[in-house]
Design a protein around this motif. Structure first.
Motif, PDB file in Angstrom:
ATOM      1  N   THR A  25       0.848  -1.436   0.087  1.00 16.40           N
ATOM      2  CA  THR A  25       0.104   0.058   0.012  1.00 16.40           C
ATOM      3  C   THR A  25       0.968   1.145  -0.159  1.00 16.40           C
ATOM      4  O   THR A  25       2.318   1.185  -0.216  1.00 16.40           O
ATOM      5  N   SER A  78      -5.481   8.648  -0.291  1.00 14.59           N
ATOM      6  CA  SER A  78      -6.480   8.863   0.949  1.00 14.59           C
ATOM      7  C   SER A  78      -6.496  10.543   0.793  1.00 14.59           C
ATOM      8  O   SER A  78      -7.274  10.936   1.766  1.00 14.59           O
ATOM      9  N   LYS A 136      -4.643   4.219   6.171  1.00 14.04           N
ATOM     10  CA  LYS A 136      -4.402   2.923   6.770  1.00 14.04           C
ATOM     11  C   LYS A 136      -3.127   2.970   7.303  1.00 14.04           C
ATOM     12  O   LYS A 136      -2.892   2.478   8.229  1.00 14.04           O
TER      13      LYS A 136
END
Ligand SMILES: Cc1cc2nc3c(=O)[nH]c(=O)nc-3n(C[C@H](O)[C@H](O)[C@H](O)COP(=O)(O)O)c2cc1C
Length: 193
Positions: A52, A116, A58
């Protein structure tokens, strides 16, 4: 099976062999509490590995508190795995190796997308992609961005759920027990369905 990680690997292999689309789609809950799907890219060195953006929500949550939960569900096989554990970053070397296997378009996206963050509109993302394309024009395989890599979730508890008739399912919970010499041992309990 004594080793729940070996059993998890077996179930993942079974799901792939059954032809399930993205059999490695794994829910990952972090923080207090947020949940999303990532792709499980391997079960190795005692943990579940995914990749990621290290600046994503996260990742911020995992850096603040590495405790997390994950689950994989294969309804057509009547199987579910859930686990809780702690996430640590994979080594730079391991992240490099995986990044190198990604298609070039995914490599560009990893450089371009501030995962994000809020984007004013789609054109902002397109412009970021164009910048990366320009920067790496003529470069076939992009290097791994410093803000992108893997995490390995080392479980302290893993549960295997198998569908049985009349909802009287099997649930086997493995909890990390003491080491016996080199070998990790697990305490196994059967839970009510
Ligand atoms: C099937 C599927 C697979 C996904 N795989 C990944 C993945 O491997 N890594 C990742 O960062 N995001 C993946 N995503 C996107 C995430 O669900 C999520 O939107 C993104 O990582 C941002 O999450 P965050 O803002 O909570 O950090 C996937 C989404 C789906 C639906």
């Amino acid at each position: 099976m004594d080793d729940p990680l070996a059993l998890a690997r077996q179930w993942l292999d079974d799901a792939a062999a059954a032809g399930i689309h993205e059999p490695n789609a794994m829910s990952l809950a972090t923080g207090h509490v947020s949940l999303r799907t990532v792709l499980l890219k391997g079960i190795s060195d005692g943990g579940f590995v995914f990749f990621t953006n290290y600046q994503s929500r996260k990742a911020a949550e995992l850096e603040a508190d590495p405790t997390c939960a994950l689950s994989l569900t294969w309804p057509t096989l009547g199987r579910q795995i859930r686990a809780t554990g702690r996430a640590t970053r994979t080594s730079a070397h391991e992240s490099d190796d995986y990044f190198a296997t990604r298609p070039r378009g995914s490599q560009v996206a990893a450089w371009a997308s501030p995962q994000s963050e809020v984007l004013a509109d789609r054109a902002v993302l397109d412009a970021l992609v164009a910048e990366v394309e320009q920067r790496f024009a003529g470069v076939d395989r992009l290097p791994r961005p410093p803000h992108w890599g893997g995490y390995r979730v080392t479980p302290d508890e893993i549960e295997f759920w198998t569908r049985r008739d009349n909802r009287l399912h099997d649930r086997l919970r493995y909890r990390r027990a003491d080491h016996q010499g080199e070998a990790q041992t697990w305490a196994v309990d059967r839970l009510a369905p």
